[in-house]
Motif scaffolding. Structure first.
Motif, PDB file in Angstrom:
ATOM      1  N   LEU A   1       0.823  -1.210   0.000  1.00  0.00           N
ATOM      2  CA  LEU A   1       0.000   0.000   0.000  1.00  0.00           C
ATOM      3  C   LEU A   1       0.859   1.264   0.000  1.00  0.00           C
ATOM      4  CD1 LEU A   1      -2.879  -1.010   2.455  1.00  0.00           C
ATOM      5  CD2 LEU A   1      -3.028  -0.649  -0.017  1.00  0.00           C
ATOM      6  N   TRP A   2       1.948   1.279   0.765  1.00  0.00           N
ATOM      7  CA  TRP A   2       2.805   2.462   0.795  1.00  0.00           C
ATOM      8  C   TRP A   2       3.570   2.634  -0.513  1.00  0.00           C
ATOM      9  CZ3 TRP A   2       2.701   6.630   3.545  1.00  0.00           C
ATOM     10  CH2 TRP A   2       2.122   6.616   4.811  1.00  0.00           C
ATOM     11  N   ILE A   3       3.963   1.547  -1.157  1.00  0.00           N
ATOM     12  CA  ILE A   3       4.610   1.648  -2.478  1.00  0.00           C
ATOM     13  C   ILE A   3       3.641   2.237  -3.491  1.00  0.00           C
ATOM     14  CG2 ILE A   3       5.552   0.312  -4.395  1.00  0.00           C
ATOM     15  CD1 ILE A   3       6.819  -1.560  -2.366  1.00  0.00           C
ATOM     16  N   LEU A   4       2.386   1.787  -3.477  1.00  0.00           N
ATOM     17  CA  LEU A   4       1.377   2.326  -4.384  1.00  0.00           C
ATOM     18  C   LEU A   4       1.120   3.801  -4.113  1.00  0.00           C
ATOM     19  CD1 LEU A   4      -1.231  -0.603  -4.508  1.00  0.00           C
ATOM     20  CD2 LEU A   4       0.365   0.106  -6.309  1.00  0.00           C
ATOM     21  N   PHE A   5       1.074   4.166  -2.839  1.00  0.00           N
ATOM     22  CA  PHE A   5       0.832   5.566  -2.485  1.00  0.00           C
ATOM     23  C   PHE A   5       1.964   6.467  -2.970  1.00  0.00           C
ATOM     24  CE2 PHE A   5       1.640   9.028   0.558  1.00  0.00           C
ATOM     25  CZ  PHE A   5       0.457   9.755   0.392  1.00  0.00           C
ATOM     26  N   ILE A   6       3.203   6.061  -2.710  1.00  0.00           N
ATOM     27  CA  ILE A   6       4.354   6.877  -3.128  1.00  0.00           C
ATOM     28  C   ILE A   6       4.437   6.947  -4.655  1.00  0.00           C
ATOM     29  CG2 ILE A   6       6.875   7.024  -3.085  1.00  0.00           C
ATOM     30  CD1 ILE A   6       6.787   5.746  -0.302  1.00  0.00           C
ATOM     31  N   PHE A   7       4.179   5.823  -5.317  1.00  0.00           N
ATOM     32  CA  PHE A   7       4.212   5.802  -6.784  1.00  0.00           C
ATOM     33  C   PHE A   7       3.135   6.725  -7.366  1.00  0.00           C
ATOM     34  CE2 PHE A   7       3.055   3.790 -10.897  1.00  0.00           C
ATOM     35  CZ  PHE A   7       4.274   3.950 -11.533  1.00  0.00           C
ATOM     36  N   THR A   8       1.933   6.690  -6.786  1.00  0.00           N
ATOM     37  CA  THR A   8       0.851   7.578  -7.239  1.00  0.00           C
ATOM     38  C   THR A   8       1.200   9.040  -7.005  1.00  0.00           C
ATOM     39  OG1 THR A   8      -0.762   5.843  -6.710  1.00  0.00           O
ATOM     40  CG2 THR A   8      -1.607   8.067  -7.018  1.00  0.00           C
TER      41      THR A   8
END
Length: 474
Positions: free
Chosen positions: A411-418
Motif C-alpha cells: 500500500l505504501w509503495i502504491l501511495f508513493i508511486f501515485t
C-alpha cells in the motif's frame, strides 16, 4: 488644559521597496528596510510614553541586574552546600549549569518573530530547545540501560519496563454478551487522552493555520498508526476508534474549533494603544488580556500548488510534522516513560512554541521575497526531530526492525508511486499551478514590509494601512 502629545506615523513604500516613515516617535529600530524621518513636533514628550507604547522600555533586559542576581545566588548556594552528599552536589551543580545557561541565553539571544506576551518568553523557549538538543546528544552517546537509569534520578518510578495498553481487541460497538453494560467497549476508550487529543488538535490548527494541511496530517497519522501497530501495541485500535473517535470527533472538532479561532484572530481589529491612554477600567483590562494574544496576525496561505518548490516544501512540512508525532510515542516506549508522566507533558508543552516559531519562520522563508534563509528555531527544531529519531533507532533497534506486514508495504509503495506520478503530471505534463508574476511578488513584498513596520512598533497610518496585506490571500 494640558494637551497630550499626539504621536504621528506616516508610511509609504518607495521604488526600491524601502519603507519611509514620518514620525515623531523616538527611534526604535535600525532595520535596513526602514528609514525614519523626524519632524520634531513641539508637543513631543518621551516621559509620557508608557511601557506598552515603547518596546525599548518594556522589552529591555536588565543585564546587569541579572548577572548580579545570578552571582549572589551562586555564591550563597556554593557555601551553603558544603555538608551535602556528592550525588546531591552533582545534581545541584548540573541544575545550576542549566539555569545559568538559560538565564544568560534569555539575556543575550536576539528576539524571534513573536513579541507577545513578552519577547523574553520566546527567547526562553528557544534556549530551552538548545538545552533539550544538548540533552538528546548526550543521551545518544549512552546506552539504553544507562539513560533509563539516569531517569531514576528525576523520578524513582522511572526506569521500569512498561505495560503498553492495546486499544484493539473486542471492537463491537454493542456487546450483547454484557447486558449490564453493552457499550463498555466505547467507555473503555474514553480516558483522559480524548479531551487532550481534541485540545491538541486545536493548538496544532493554530500552528499550521490551514484546514487542508491539518486534514491531511490528521488522516495521514491514522494511516501511520495502522502502519506501525505491529511495533507499538498502543497504535492497535478498532476501526471506529481510528476513524470516528480520533479522525472525525477529536481531530475534526479540534480542527473546526481551531479554524473558528483563526477566523476570529483574522477578523479582529488590533489596537496598539498604551495602557495609560485607555480611559476606562474595562478597556485597560481588555488591553492587559490582549497582551497575551498576538501582536499582529498573519494568515498562512501555503500555496502548495504554486510552484514545484512549494509543493516539495509542503510535503516536507507534513513529513516532519508526522515524524515529530511518531517520536512522541516511540520515545516513551524505548525510554520506559509512562504516557501520563509529567516528562511527556513537559516535552509536548515545549514542542508547541518551538513548532509555532519554526512554522512562522518557514512560511516567511517561502512567502517573503526578501527572506533568503530559514530562522534559527527552524534549524534547531529540525535538528531535535532528527536527533530524537536517531535515539529511537539506537535504543529501540529491536522494535523498529520488526518487519512490516506485506500488505502495508504494498500500500505504501502504491501511495508513493501515485504521488510521484501525480506530481509529474501536475507540474510537467498538464500543469495547473498558480502563476506567480511580478505583481504577486510585489504584493508579498509589500505585505512583509508592512508587517515588519508594525512588528517594530512603527505602524503605518490608517489611510495607507491595507488589511488585506495581513490576510495572506490574493
Amino acid at each position: 488644559m494640558h494637551k497630550k502629545p499626539h504621536y504621528v506615523s506616516y508610511c509609504e513604500n518607495d521604488a526600491q521597496g524601502i519603507i519611509k516613515m514620518l514620525t515623531n516617535h523616538p527611534p526604535q529600530s535600525k532595520h535596513p528596510n526602514i528609514k525614519e524621518i523626524f519632524h520634531g513636533l513641539e508637543d513631543f514628550r518621551e516621559d509620557e510614553m508608557n511601557m506598552f507604547e515603547t518596546p525599548a522600555k518594556m522589552y529591555k533586559v536588565p543585564e546587569f541586574a541579572i548577572i548580579c542576581s545570578m552571582s549572589v545566588s551562586s555564591l550563597y548556594e556554593s557555601f551553603n552546600s558544603q555538608k551535602s552528599t556528592l550525588t546531591y552536589l552533582i545534581k545541584k551543580g548540573l541544575l545550576a549549569i542549566v539555569a545559568a545557561f538559560i538565564l544568560l541565553g534569555v539575556t543575550v539571544t536576539p528576539d524571534g518573530p513573536f513579541k507577545r506576551p513578552h519577547p523574553a518568553v520566546w527567547r526562553f523557549t528557544f534556549i530551552c530547545s538548545i538545552v533539550y538538543e544538548l540533552g538528546l546528544i548526550f543521551a545518544l552517546y549512552q546506552s539504553a540501560t544507562g539513560v533509563r537509569q539516569l531517569f531514576k534520578h528525576i523520578d524513582p518510578k522511572l526506569g521500569e519496563p512498561l505495560t503498553e495498553k492495546s486499544y484493539g481487541g473486542n471492537c463491537l460497538l454493542y456487546d450483547a454478551d454484557t447486558p449490564e453494560d453493552p457499550y463498555h467497549n466505547i467507555w473503555d476508550k474514553m480516558d483522559l487522552f480524548v479531551p487532550l487529543h481534541l485540545f491538541g488538535w486545536w493548538l496544532k490548527t493554530l500552528l499550521l493555520r490551514d484546514w487542508w494541511l491539518c486534514s491531511v496530517i490528521s488522516i495521514m497519522f491514522e494511516a501511520l498508526e495502522y502502519t506501525f501497530e505491529h511495533q507499538l501495541p498502543n497504535f492497535s485500535e478498532c476501526w471506529w476508534d481510528h476513524w470516528i473517535m480520533d479522525a472525525l470527533v477529536c481531530n475534526g472538532l479540534g480542527i473546526v474549533f481551531g479554524i473558528m479561532t483563526l477566523k476570529y484572530f483574522s477578523m479582529k481589529e488590533y489596537h496598539w494603544r498604551g495602557l495609560w491612554n485607555i480611559p476606562t477600567y474595562r478597556g485597560k483590562l481588555r488591553r492587559i488580556v490582549g497582551q497575551f494574544g498576538p501582536f499582529v496576525w498573519v494568515d498562512y496561505d501555503w500555496k502548495p500548488m504554486s510552484t514545484l518548490g512549494r509543493w516539495f516544501s509542503t510535503i516536507g512540512i507534513i513529513g516532519f510534522f508526522l515524524l515529530a508525532e511518531l517520536n512522541t510515542f516511540y520515545l516513551k516506549f524505548v525510554l520506559w516513560i509512562e504516557p501520563g508522566h509529567w516528562l511527556n507533558l513537559v516535552r509536548l508543552f515545549f514542542i508547541l512554541p518551538w513548532g509555532a516559531v519554526a512554522l512562522r519562520e518557514v512560511f516567511q522563508y517561502l512567502d517573503d521575497p526578501d527572506c533568503s534563509k530559514f530562522g534559527r528555531q527552524s534549524w534547531l527544531f529540525l535538528s531535535i526531530v532528527c536527533t530524537e529519531l536517531l535515539l529511537i533507532i539506537k535504543f529501540g533497534w529491536e522494535t523498529v526492525t520488526i518487519p512490516f506486514p506485506r500488505h502495508v508495504v504494498i500500500l505504501w509503495i502504491l501511495f508513493i508511486f501515485t504521488l510521484i506520478l501525480w506530481t509529474i503530471w501536475n507540474f510537467f505534463i498538464d500543469p495547473h499551478t498558480f502563476k506567480i508574476d511580478a505583481k504577486d511578488v510585489e504584493r508579498r513584498r509589500d505585505h512583509w514590509n508592512q508587517l515588519r513596520a508594525i512588528e517594530i512598533k512603527l505602524s503605518p497610518s490608517e489611510p495607507r494601512f491595507l488589511p488585506q496585506f495581513f490576510s495572506g490571500r490574493k
